[in-house]
Write a protein that holds these residues in place. Structure first.
Motif, mmCIF file in Angstrom:
data_model
loop_
_atom_site.group_PDB
_atom_site.id
_atom_site.type_symbol
_atom_site.label_atom_id
_atom_site.label_comp_id
_atom_site.label_asym_id
_atom_site.label_seq_id
_atom_site.Cartn_x
_atom_site.Cartn_y
_atom_site.Cartn_z
ATOM 1 N N TRP A 113 14.420 55.955 5.867
ATOM 2 C CA TRP A 113 12.963 56.022 5.749
ATOM 3 C C TRP A 113 12.324 54.713 6.205
ATOM 4 O O TRP A 113 11.411 54.698 7.020
ATOM 5 C CB TRP A 113 12.577 56.364 4.311
ATOM 6 C CG TRP A 113 11.124 56.132 4.009
ATOM 7 C CD1 TRP A 113 10.584 55.099 3.320
ATOM 8 C CD2 TRP A 113 10.025 56.945 4.445
ATOM 9 N NE1 TRP A 113 9.224 55.212 3.270
ATOM 10 C CE2 TRP A 113 8.839 56.337 3.959
ATOM 11 C CE3 TRP A 113 9.922 58.121 5.190
ATOM 12 C CZ2 TRP A 113 7.581 56.871 4.194
ATOM 13 C CZ3 TRP A 113 8.662 58.650 5.423
ATOM 14 C CH2 TRP A 113 7.507 58.031 4.934
ATOM 15 N N TRP A 114 12.832 53.586 5.686
ATOM 16 C CA TRP A 114 12.201 52.297 5.991
ATOM 17 C C TRP A 114 12.396 51.915 7.455
ATOM 18 O O TRP A 114 11.505 51.313 8.069
ATOM 19 C CB TRP A 114 12.733 51.211 5.057
ATOM 20 C CG TRP A 114 12.229 51.375 3.658
ATOM 21 C CD1 TRP A 114 12.961 51.659 2.542
ATOM 22 C CD2 TRP A 114 10.857 51.333 3.232
ATOM 23 N NE1 TRP A 114 12.139 51.783 1.443
ATOM 24 C CE2 TRP A 114 10.840 51.592 1.835
ATOM 25 C CE3 TRP A 114 9.646 51.119 3.885
ATOM 26 C CZ2 TRP A 114 9.668 51.627 1.097
ATOM 27 C CZ3 TRP A 114 8.469 51.149 3.141
ATOM 28 C CH2 TRP A 114 8.487 51.397 1.767
ATOM 29 N N ASN A 147 13.831 51.307 -3.235
ATOM 30 C CA ASN A 147 14.508 52.536 -3.651
ATOM 31 C C ASN A 147 13.561 53.498 -4.368
ATOM 32 O O ASN A 147 14.011 54.448 -4.996
ATOM 33 C CB ASN A 147 15.682 52.210 -4.573
ATOM 34 C CG ASN A 147 16.949 51.920 -3.799
ATOM 35 O OD1 ASN A 147 17.203 52.554 -2.776
ATOM 36 N ND2 ASN A 147 17.730 50.974 -4.276
ATOM 37 N N ASN A 159 17.146 55.953 1.798
ATOM 38 C CA ASN A 159 15.917 55.149 1.834
ATOM 39 C C ASN A 159 15.912 54.179 3.015
ATOM 40 O O ASN A 159 14.855 53.845 3.547
ATOM 41 C CB ASN A 159 15.742 54.398 0.515
ATOM 42 C CG ASN A 159 15.465 55.343 -0.641
ATOM 43 O OD1 ASN A 159 14.822 56.388 -0.444
ATOM 44 N ND2 ASN A 159 15.954 55.018 -1.815
ATOM 45 N N SER A 216 13.891 61.298 -4.313
ATOM 46 C CA SER A 216 12.933 60.608 -3.430
ATOM 47 C C SER A 216 13.584 60.347 -2.071
ATOM 48 O O SER A 216 12.961 60.524 -1.015
ATOM 49 C CB SER A 216 12.494 59.289 -4.066
ATOM 50 O OG SER A 216 13.623 58.480 -4.362
ATOM 51 N N GLY A 217 14.850 59.974 -2.074
ATOM 52 C CA GLY A 217 15.562 59.758 -0.816
ATOM 53 C C GLY A 217 15.763 61.055 -0.063
ATOM 54 O O GLY A 217 15.687 61.097 1.166
ATOM 55 N N GLY A 253 13.784 60.237 3.045
ATOM 56 C CA GLY A 253 14.794 59.822 4.014
ATOM 57 C C GLY A 253 15.416 60.989 4.749
ATOM 58 O O GLY A 253 15.466 61.013 5.976
#
Lengths: 489, 68
Positions: free
Chosen positions: A461-462, B2, A458, A240-241, A245
């Motif tokens: 991303w944030w 996460n 992540n 996912s990262g 990200g």
């Protein structure tokens, strides 16, 4: 080191120095120094882009990452480079080139004003100085393992060699020496991969050995591992990262917003060459993991104890144990090539930012071109010294690659938000830009303070999400549409 | 923060998602106007069409993310 290897390395260094000094005699003004007179062809830029990015970091830190985390390290070359380079080549780079700017802060300054331009330039210069520390640290790890040289002796020697040709020849010398360095680097890296691959018994031997190595190595051949692996440990690069990200934030921000990358394309001879350089570079990037990730996987089988003790020493040990004399010399030269190409690129680009976006824009306007050329050269020297001073700071990270990427994730999110806003929204002025930049960097810093619980991919991303939201909000609260920009024919 | 909620998606779903993203990128590249792609080119020879450079790159990446 065997005398034949020493001769190979010495010849390489002398050739690089000679070429750099010869090119330095052709530099007479700041445009020639910072943009190589805007005469560069696509293939030279493409090779320079790749070799500047893969550098010594991939040879040492990338191989260490592959040893620890497996093939997922290749994501940094594939999804972490290729898509952004394609989109950059087809959409963004021609926009930059047409405006005739020297830097990304200058491009963004047209939309968001001088405050954003200056802040982004300062942040970029500091980041590049810190990145120079990572590059020098990589050099020391390799030299210590392979040659038995003292770390600080290696760092100072490399700094002096790079300073001589970078300060003299500017971007032209950087790109031309990068072409040679790219060839040496690929030849060296691929030879090591082929020799090591035969040593482990090919694909079958590699997979069997990884299976037998226990639960911690079972996901080493998964490109997109889950966040928590079969051994219950958190993955180094959760998928996912990697997608959100790395693929959607860090990579586009780096390839579309990093001055060291974009500056080469601004030196292209025309818009087509600027576009083609990125796509050609993407093609080269596709094969990079064979040379610099595969050896890390092979080391899990060939050097398990050395890798567990010191992952950053794996690449040097592979060279020392499995390559014959002469060929080893080429690998040492390739390592020096990788290191120097990264250091020269960041030095030249940071000097461009300081001279064009800070010194010339804020402090001393209207002087002759030769004055700014002198300032650019002096800044290059100071930056190399700053990079050397940063070495003890970066030494505290587990692997060099993580150190480099961690620096990036601090401000890549806000930079990407600003670029996307300038290209697509075409709205938003100084207040919205500053809000986005400061808010995004602050978000990344706060999340980094809780780094034990949030993966840095992540965090990127944030920080992008927050930056983009702040930019849209700032724009919506009353910024005016920007005036039509000037373009060159 | 996460993305723990994505933990349930295991192979081959992440690989398929990545492969789809590559296919979308290739389609986007192919839809770029030819005049825009050839802007500034000294001639209009077929090999200068950068959209054609993108196709093999995307195909290799799709294969890699489906295989691994």
């Amino acid at each position: 080191m065997h005398p034949i290897d020493t001769v190979v390395v010495a010849l390489y260094l002398l050739a690089t120095l000679g070429l750099g000094l010869w090119l330095a005699r052709r530099v007479h003004d700041s445009e020639q120094f910072f943009l190589a007179g805007r005469r560069l062809p696509f293939w030279a830029i493409g090779m320079s882009l790749v070799v500047s990015d893969i550098g010594a970091l991939e040879m040492v830190g990338g191989t260490a990452g592959a040893f620890e985390h497996g093939i997922s390290q290749a994501n940094f070359e594939w999804i972490g480079c290729v898509p952004a380079m394609i989109v950059g080549g087809l959409l963004f780079i021609p926009l930059y080139w047409r405006t005739g700017v020297y830097s990304i802060p200058e491009f963004l300054g047209r939309q968001y004003g001088g405050g954003v331009r200056a802040l982004l330039a300062v942040v970029s210069v500091v980041f590049m100085g810190a990145a120079l520390g990572v590059f020098f640290q990589a050099s020391a790890a390799m030299m210590e393992t392979v040659l038995g040289w003292d770390a600080w002796f290696s760092i100072v020697l490399t700094a002096i060699v790079v300073a001589v040709y970078t300060v003299g020849g500017g971007l032209g010398a950087v790109v031309i020496t990068d072409v040679i360095q790219c060839i040496v680097l690929f030849v060296g890296g691929l030879v090591l991969a082929v020799v090591g691959y035969q040593e482990v018994g090919g694909w079958e031997g590699l997979t069997q050995a990884l299976d037998a190595a226990g639960a911690s190595k079972q996901e080493h051949l998964e490109l997109l591992p889950p966040r928590v692996g079969a051994d219950g440990q958190e993955s180094g690069y959760p998928w996912s990262g990697v997608l959100l990200g790395l693929g959607l934030v860090l990579s586009p921000a780096y390839w579309l917003g990093n001055q060291a990358i974009v500056q080469r394309t601004l030196g292209a001879r025309d818009a087509w060459h600027a576009r083609a350089s990125m796509i050609f570079g993407a093609a080269l990037k596709t094969i990079v993991p064979i040379a610099f990730v595969l050896p890390g996987l092979l080391a899990v089988v060939l050097l398990p104890e050395i890798g567990a003790e010191n992952p950053n020493g794996v690449y040097g040990e592979l060279v020392k144990r499995f390559l014959p004399v002469g060929l080893r010399g080429i690998l040492y030269a390739a390592f020096l090539a990788a290191l120097m190409s990264s250091v020269d690129s960041y030095t030249n680009s940071a000097a461009t930012l300081f001279t064009r976006d800070l010194y010339r824009e804020l402090w001393v306007r209207g002087r002759e071109e030769r004055h700014y050329l002198r300032v650019g050269r002096l800044t290059s020297l100071v930056l190399i010294a700053f990079g050397v001073a940063m070495v003890p700071v970066v030494a505290s990270f587990a692997t060099l690659y993580e150190a480099f990427q961690s620096y990036l994730s601090y401000f890549q999110g806000p930079t990407l938000a600003l670029i996307l806003g300038a290209v697509f929204l075409r709205r938003g002025g100084p207040r919205a830009g500053l809000l986005c930049l400061v808010g995004g960097i602050a978000t990344a810093a706060i999340l980094h303070a809780r780094a034990e619980s949030i993966h840095w991919l992540n965090i990127a991303w944030w920080s992008f999400v927050v930056s983009a939201a702040l930019l849209v909000m700032g724009t919506w609260l009353g910024e005016a549409r920007r005036p039509k920009e000037e373009t060159r024919s | 923060m996460n993305f723990e909620w994505l933990d349930g998606l295991r192979a081959p779903v992440p690989g398929l998602l990545h492969a789809l993203a590559w296919i979308a990128l290739a389609i986007w590249a192919l839809t770029r106007p030819i005049d825009s792609v050839l802007e500034g080119a000294p001639d209009r020879r077929r090999w200068r069409d950068l959209r054609l450079w993108v196709l093999p790159l995307a195909a290799i990446q799709v294969a890699l993310y489906l295989l691994f």
